[in-house]
Enzyme design. Structure first.
Site, short mmCIF file in Angstrom:
data_model
loop_
_atom_site.label_atom_id
_atom_site.label_comp_id
_atom_site.label_asym_id
_atom_site.label_seq_id
_atom_site.Cartn_x
_atom_site.Cartn_y
_atom_site.Cartn_z
N HIS A 18 -54.03 3.62 9.17
CA HIS A 18 -54.14 2.28 8.57
C HIS A 18 -52.77 1.82 8.07
O HIS A 18 -52.37 0.68 8.29
CB HIS A 18 -55.08 2.31 7.34
CG HIS A 18 -56.51 2.61 7.64
ND1 HIS A 18 -57.25 3.50 6.90
CD2 HIS A 18 -57.36 2.13 8.59
CE1 HIS A 18 -58.49 3.54 7.37
NE2 HIS A 18 -58.58 2.73 8.41
N LYS A 42 -72.29 1.25 7.51
CA LYS A 42 -71.72 2.48 6.94
C LYS A 42 -72.09 2.63 5.48
O LYS A 42 -72.17 1.62 4.76
CB LYS A 42 -70.19 2.45 7.05
CG LYS A 42 -69.65 2.49 8.46
CD LYS A 42 -68.12 2.43 8.45
CE LYS A 42 -67.52 2.49 9.85
NZ LYS A 42 -66.07 2.20 9.84
N ARG A 91 -57.23 2.38 18.60
CA ARG A 91 -56.82 3.77 18.85
C ARG A 91 -57.06 4.17 20.30
O ARG A 91 -56.14 4.43 21.05
CB ARG A 91 -57.55 4.72 17.89
CG ARG A 91 -57.06 4.62 16.45
CD ARG A 91 -57.99 5.29 15.50
NE ARG A 91 -59.33 4.70 15.60
CZ ARG A 91 -60.34 4.98 14.81
NH1 ARG A 91 -60.19 5.87 13.86
NH2 ARG A 91 -61.50 4.39 14.95
N SER A 129 -61.02 7.66 9.11
CA SER A 129 -61.44 7.94 7.74
C SER A 129 -62.56 8.97 7.72
O SER A 129 -62.62 9.82 6.83
CB SER A 129 -61.92 6.66 7.06
OG SER A 129 -60.87 5.74 6.92
O1 PNS Z 1 -63.12 -0.31 9.26
P1 PNS Z 1 -64.36 -0.92 9.87
O2 PNS Z 1 -65.60 -0.37 9.18
O3 PNS Z 1 -64.42 -0.73 11.36
O4 PNS Z 1 -64.28 -2.49 9.60
C1 PNS Z 1 -65.35 -3.34 9.93
C2 PNS Z 1 -65.29 -4.62 9.06
C3 PNS Z 1 -65.37 -4.26 7.59
C4 PNS Z 1 -63.96 -5.33 9.35
C5 PNS Z 1 -66.48 -5.53 9.48
O5 PNS Z 1 -67.68 -4.85 9.26
C6 PNS Z 1 -66.46 -6.86 8.73
O6 PNS Z 1 -65.72 -7.76 9.10
N1 PNS Z 1 -67.27 -6.98 7.65
C7 PNS Z 1 -67.34 -8.19 6.84
C8 PNS Z 1 -68.62 -8.98 7.14
C9 PNS Z 1 -68.48 -9.70 8.48
O7 PNS Z 1 -67.74 -10.65 8.64
N2 PNS Z 1 -69.25 -9.21 9.47
C10 PNS Z 1 -69.23 -9.74 10.82
C11 PNS Z 1 -68.19 -9.03 11.66
S1 PNS Z 1 -68.18 -9.67 13.30
#
Ligand code: PNS
Length: 160
Positions: A18, A42, A91, A129
């Site tokens: 990150h 998650k 990645r 993570s």
């Molecule tokens: O590190 P991650 O868990 O892969 O990140 C995913 C994250 C947090 C970026 C995604 O779940 C997100 O954007 N959450 C906020 C709510 C939202 O906008 N959801 C629609 C995503 S298309």
């Protein structure tokens, strides 16, 4: 187009992968918002506040980085802050489908919003993570995986 970008993620906890993406984004753009968000699929180990605190310390030397968090949709938040680009690390091929799906959904929700992918550097290629949480909670050495300044706090939480 605004020269502010956003790096969203769960950051549960922040890894060197990150930090690599955030640092490279900070070198490319005027301002980087690092957004600690809820991923509804998650169950987090670290609270939002803990994750923000770890990120604040890990990015301490980067003057154009701000750590934020909010509830709701990323696409809406970007609209409200005039942010037109999301920066994410990619990645391996295994990341692609999930990231591509999110990029398309975010663009549907906010047509102004582009997603820019930075390829992970070779050291971070297989770093996640979840790997840090698993190794750390079983007493393994995670010093090659997380920023040194937050290592002890991450270990304490994972072993606690
Ligand atoms: O590190 P991650 O868990 O892969 O990140 C995913 C994250 C947090 C970026 C995604 O779940 C997100 O954007 N959450 C906020 C709510 C939202 O906008 N959801 C629609 C995503 S298309």
């Amino acid at each position: 187009m605004s020269n502010t970008v956003i790096c969203p993620g769960s950051f549960d906890p922040v890894t060197l992968g990150h930090l690599d993406v955030i640092t490279r984004a900070a070198n490319m753009f005027d301002k980087v918002l690092v957004a600690v968000l809820v991923n509804s699929s998650k169950r987090p180990t670290f609270s939002i506040e803990e994750r923000m605190e770890l990120l604040r310390d890990a990015t301490d030397g980067l003057d154009n980085v701000e750590i934020v968090s909010f509830e709701g949709l990323l696409a809406e938040y970007c609209k409200s802050r005039g942010v037109n680009a999301i920066v994410k690390g990619l990645r391996a091929v295994s990341d692609f489908e999930y990231e591509f799906q999110m990029a398309i959904a975010n663009k549907r929700l906010n047509p102004e919003l582009e997603t820019i992918f930075l390829t992970a550097d070779s050291d971070s290629m297989y770093l996640s993570s979840s790997m840090v949480r698993e190794i750390g909670s079983m007493g393994g050495d995670i010093s090659n995986f997380v920023p040194a300044c937050v290592h002890d706090r991450i270990v304490a939480k994972l072993r606690g």
